[in-house]
Write an enzyme that holds these catalytic residues in place. Sequence first.
Site, PDB file in Angstrom:
ATOM      1  N   THR A 123      22.352   8.117  20.750  1.00  8.21           N
ATOM      2  CA  THR A 123      20.955   8.145  21.199  1.00  8.21           C
ATOM      3  C   THR A 123      20.412   6.722  21.185  1.00  8.21           C
ATOM      4  O   THR A 123      20.289   6.110  20.128  1.00  8.21           O
ATOM      5  CB  THR A 123      20.122   9.060  20.284  1.00  8.21           C
ATOM      6  N   CYS A 143      17.939  13.431  13.632  1.00  8.83           N
ATOM      7  CA  CYS A 143      17.525  13.117  15.011  1.00  8.83           C
ATOM      8  C   CYS A 143      16.012  13.067  15.209  1.00  8.83           C
ATOM      9  O   CYS A 143      15.468  11.998  15.491  1.00  8.83           O
ATOM     10  CB  CYS A 143      18.133  14.128  15.966  1.00  8.83           C
TER      11      CYS A 143
HETATM   12  C1  UGA Z   1      18.235  18.141  17.691  1.00  6.77           C
HETATM   13  C2  UGA Z   1      18.091  18.734  19.092  1.00  6.77           C
HETATM   14  O1  UGA Z   1      17.715  20.122  19.006  1.00  6.77           O
HETATM   15  C3  UGA Z   1      19.387  18.602  19.886  1.00  6.77           C
HETATM   16  O2  UGA Z   1      19.199  19.082  21.215  1.00  6.77           O
HETATM   17  C4  UGA Z   1      19.777  17.113  19.926  1.00  6.77           C
HETATM   18  O3  UGA Z   1      21.006  16.930  20.598  1.00  6.77           O
HETATM   19  C5  UGA Z   1      19.915  16.608  18.506  1.00  6.77           C
HETATM   20  O4  UGA Z   1      18.671  16.785  17.808  1.00  6.77           O
HETATM   21  C6  UGA Z   1      20.278  15.144  18.576  1.00  6.77           C
HETATM   22  O5  UGA Z   1      19.496  14.358  19.112  1.00  6.77           O
HETATM   23  O6  UGA Z   1      21.406  14.789  18.201  1.00  6.77           O
HETATM   24  P1  UGA Z   1      19.295  18.999  15.365  1.00  6.77           P
HETATM   25  O7  UGA Z   1      18.657  17.799  14.761  1.00  6.77           O
HETATM   26  O8  UGA Z   1      20.711  19.302  15.055  1.00  6.77           O
HETATM   27  O9  UGA Z   1      19.205  18.916  16.979  1.00  6.77           O
HETATM   28  O10 UGA Z   1      18.470  20.265  14.889  1.00  6.77           O
HETATM   29  P2  UGA Z   1      17.310  21.218  15.487  1.00  6.77           P
HETATM   30  O11 UGA Z   1      17.843  22.595  15.592  1.00  6.77           O
HETATM   31  O12 UGA Z   1      16.712  20.653  16.702  1.00  6.77           O
HETATM   32  O13 UGA Z   1      16.250  21.173  14.294  1.00  6.77           O
HETATM   33  C7  UGA Z   1      15.564  19.973  13.930  1.00  6.77           C
HETATM   34  C8  UGA Z   1      14.529  20.258  12.873  1.00  6.77           C
HETATM   35  O14 UGA Z   1      13.447  21.021  13.391  1.00  6.77           O
HETATM   36  C9  UGA Z   1      15.048  21.056  11.671  1.00  6.77           C
HETATM   37  O15 UGA Z   1      14.539  20.507  10.489  1.00  6.77           O
HETATM   38  C10 UGA Z   1      14.506  22.457  11.901  1.00  6.77           C
HETATM   39  O16 UGA Z   1      14.341  23.193  10.725  1.00  6.77           O
HETATM   40  C11 UGA Z   1      13.183  22.139  12.567  1.00  6.77           C
HETATM   41  N1  UGA Z   1      12.665  23.258  13.396  1.00  6.77           N
HETATM   42  C12 UGA Z   1      13.318  23.639  14.515  1.00  6.77           C
HETATM   43  C13 UGA Z   1      11.488  23.901  13.020  1.00  6.77           C
HETATM   44  O17 UGA Z   1      10.853  23.577  11.989  1.00  6.77           O
HETATM   45  N2  UGA Z   1      11.004  24.908  13.822  1.00  6.77           N
HETATM   46  C14 UGA Z   1      11.644  25.307  14.950  1.00  6.77           C
HETATM   47  O18 UGA Z   1      11.138  26.221  15.637  1.00  6.77           O
HETATM   48  C15 UGA Z   1      12.829  24.654  15.309  1.00  6.77           C
END
Ligand code: UGA
Length: 432
Positions: free
Chosen positions: A124, A265
């Site tokens: 990124t 991320c």
């Molecule tokens: C995120 C993106 O979703 C991916 O598409 C991207 O490729 C990745 O970053 C990256 O740039 O490498 P990731 O960090 O693995 O993926 O996890 P997410 O599922 O996006 O969750 C991120 C955070 O948001 C977590 O702490 C999760 O608990 C929180 N979250 C997510 C919420 O609090 N509420 C939600 O509805 C969704």
Amino acid sequence: MMNLTIVGTGYVGLVTGACFAEFGYSVTCVDKDDKRLEMLKSGKCPFFEPGMDELLDKHINKTKLISFESTIKNNLDNTDIIFITVGTPTRRLEDEADLSFVYQVAEEIADSIKKYSLVVTKSTIPVGTTREVKKIISNKIDQKLFDVVSNPEFLREGSAINDFIRPDRVVIGTDNQKSENIMKELYRPLFLKETPIVATSIETSEIIKYASNSFLATKIAFINEVADLCEVVGADVQQVAHAMGIDKRIGSKFLNAGPGFGGSCFPKDVKAFASTAKNKNINLSIINAVNKSNEDRIKKITGKIVSNIKNKSTICFLGLSFKPNTDDVRDSTSMKIASNLFEKGYSVQCYDPKAMNNAKKENSNLIFFNSAYEACEGASAIIIGTEWNEFRALNFKKISKNLKEKIIFDLRNIYIPEDLKELDFKYYGTGK
Ligand code: UGA
């Protein structure tokens, strides 16, 4: 068959390598870390990601499509595409992404390239970085020997393999038709499954990545602030999010209120996106507000917990990873809240299904137990920080017997409040 070299065996690099091997390509993964390489050569994944151990074992030991090297030096004669997948951490005391690893790899590529290869940035990286990579390489070698491409990754930890093999879209940023065609050929197995391939300019591709992550982070920060209002007026944020999400223009994903977004991320990317814009005299005020809102949230949630537990002794904290199905605790809101509670004088009894080793390295003051039930013993409150499946149906009758006080903070809203109230628990959800 294409030969690929992937520089950097972190999350993105390894998942990319393993999945391209699954497509049938020959993949060389390069990393300077000898310990990591030894582990990988024996077929072990250095982090927990569902399905990765099996995929690595298959392609290292059986198909032998994946091999490992500590340098790219002698490896590029046979390579069609080189992926740069090294880390871009936030620079200390600044919000910008640290690009030194990316540029170092670019230098090494310039010193080693012998035949035409594509150099693809998958880390990124802020807009402009891929062009800078091009400049670094062309300072040393003939421009006819390579092209650069931006090909951002959208995989999520915990579902990374599936996200790679069944993505919503593939983004390819190029500055000529030849490299676009090679990248389309590379992703042909996905194209056959009708995955949309967005072919665009290099700069557009780089912006797509940051804009996507920042928008998802914005959705989360937005619903979290709505949750705060719901708590005060007696509304239910889960129903609000559900009804909002049915509207196709809004969409239901990433509207789960909780303790804030974490991980390697979103927190880093929103800061870097705003910082890149600031350097171009553009104020991404919404993104700045999202970052501040998310950072403030940790303090707010800690305060809410502290003010609702009278007995300042032992608490149980369940879930330490930044989200379920990963052992990653980088920028984990659960870790931050658990650590804050320790600082405020609580004895914090923790359990996480996969992230305990990483959590211990980050904060050895927390007390670690081998199960949720053991971690609850003698506690005056239970806090569910990360919504692992194994916390979704805990036996609270059994747990109650060993609790000092029946208080639960369900930060991820995985329980029905009435069920716990029936068992005489004081229940605190998020936005309920
Ligand atoms: C995120 C993106 O979703 C991916 O598409 C991207 O490729 C990745 O970053 C990256 O740039 O490498 P990731 O960090 O693995 O993926 O996890 P997410 O599922 O996006 O969750 C991120 C955070 O948001 C977590 O702490 C999760 O608990 C929180 N979250 C997510 C919420 O609090 N509420 C939600 O509805 C969704």
